[in-house]
Design a protein around this motif. Structure first.
Motif, PDB file in Angstrom:
ATOM      1  N   ARG A 122       1.104  -1.172  -0.131  1.00 23.48           N
ATOM      2  CA  ARG A 122      -0.024   0.141   0.245  1.00 23.48           C
ATOM      3  C   ARG A 122       0.688   1.267   0.161  1.00 23.48           C
ATOM      4  O   ARG A 122       0.387   1.942  -0.561  1.00 23.48           O
ATOM      5  CB  ARG A 122      -0.731  -0.628   1.439  1.00 23.48           C
ATOM      6  CG  ARG A 122      -2.156  -1.187   1.118  1.00 23.48           C
ATOM      7  CD  ARG A 122      -2.442  -1.171   0.388  1.00 23.48           C
ATOM      8  NE  ARG A 122      -3.983  -2.615   0.331  1.00 23.48           N
ATOM      9  CZ  ARG A 122      -3.456  -3.466  -0.166  1.00 23.48           C
ATOM     10  NH1 ARG A 122      -2.471  -3.934  -1.320  1.00 23.48           N
ATOM     11  NH2 ARG A 122      -4.316  -4.269  -0.030  1.00 23.48           N
ATOM     12  N   ALA A 127      -0.618   8.123  -4.281  1.00 22.21           N
ATOM     13  CA  ALA A 127      -2.076   8.897  -3.316  1.00 22.21           C
ATOM     14  C   ALA A 127      -3.717   9.170  -4.672  1.00 22.21           C
ATOM     15  O   ALA A 127      -4.706   8.990  -3.983  1.00 22.21           O
ATOM     16  CB  ALA A 127      -1.559  10.746  -3.162  1.00 22.21           C
ATOM     17  N   GLU A 151      -4.219   4.906  -2.477  1.00 21.03           N
ATOM     18  CA  GLU A 151      -3.570   4.901  -1.391  1.00 21.03           C
ATOM     19  C   GLU A 151      -4.295   4.187  -0.472  1.00 21.03           C
ATOM     20  O   GLU A 151      -4.019   3.594   0.737  1.00 21.03           O
ATOM     21  CB  GLU A 151      -3.270   6.325  -0.809  1.00 21.03           C
ATOM     22  CG  GLU A 151      -1.645   6.994  -0.886  1.00 21.03           C
ATOM     23  CD  GLU A 151      -1.953   8.105  -1.138  1.00 21.03           C
ATOM     24  OE1 GLU A 151      -2.900   8.948   0.254  1.00 21.03           O
ATOM     25  OE2 GLU A 151      -0.516   8.643  -0.681  1.00 21.03           O
TER      26      GLU A 151
END
Length: 224
Positions: A122, A127, A151
């Protein structure tokens, strides 16, 4: 099955040797906690047999189950169940190293992408949510899939997420499985024309790095 032996291996085999049991534990270790989540990762397993195996695992002290009006709604591994993670990992590494690559008929695009999504770190994901579009050839099952990357999570879906597509991959399930399990590489697969990647060069490099390889091919992480 009862072996009636003093050996701890025999005792463990009595608990883990029933069909589907090891795979149910694998799914629980991956974070599945409800019958629908377990069934998604275990196609071919009926709800009835799933309930029976979970009852057996609960009786053995490996799983706790929750019910609502008599219906099983959730389950989780106990400390004893979670302690099997190393055992499951060793089985996967042994199978990847010593057994033949999966046969074409054993390959399900959904399960393959579900496995890949679970293996993506992760912290390495972008983003802003993006997607990778997969177009599978030589399969009678769902041909178009998307891997949504953000994310928050990596998620495999057959529904167009309407997100920016940073890379399109056209291949057979066998070709992707070979790369994921470490039997082949992206470079060789592209040279052999069994995989076709489309997208901006830098984006493709990033996406390939995000996908990585199966944990059963990567070096084992040190304990602790």
């Amino acid at each position: 099955m009862r072996y009636a032996q003093h050996c701890p291996v025999a005792a463990a085999a009595e608990v883990l040797g029933e069909p589907w049991t090891v795979l149910i534990i694998r799914e629980l270790l991956h974070g599945s906690s409800t019958p629908p989540q377990l069934i998604r990762g275990l196609p071919g397993l009926s709800r009835g047999l799933l309930g029976k195996r979970l009852h057996q695992l609960s009786a053995a002290g490996l799983v706790t189950v929750a019910r609502s009006k008599g219906t099983l709604t959730a389950c989780a591994l106990t400390d004893a169940g979670r302690a099997l993670e190393g055992v499951i990992d060793l089985l996967g590494r042994w199978g990847r190293r010593w057994l033949p690559p999966p046969r074409t008929g054993d390959l399900d695009p959904e399960l393959l992408l579900l496995d890949i999504a679970r293996g993506i770190g992760r912290l390495r994901l972008p983003a802003a949510p993006v997607s990778i579009h997969f177009r599978f050839t030589e399969t009678l099952r769902q041909r178009w899939w998307w891997l949504v990357l953000s994310e928050a999570a990596a998620v495999a879906t057959a529904e167009d997420p309407a997100l920016p597509i940073i890379m399109q991959i056209e291949c057979t399930p066998s070709a992707l499985a070979a790369i994921w399990l470490g039997h082949d590489s992206w470079l060789n697969a592209i040279k052999d024309h069994v995989v076709r990647l489309t997208g901006d060069r830098e984006a493709v490099r990033s996406a390939v790095a995000w996908l990585g390889t199966s944990r059963y091919h990567r070096p084992a992480e040190p304990p602790g």
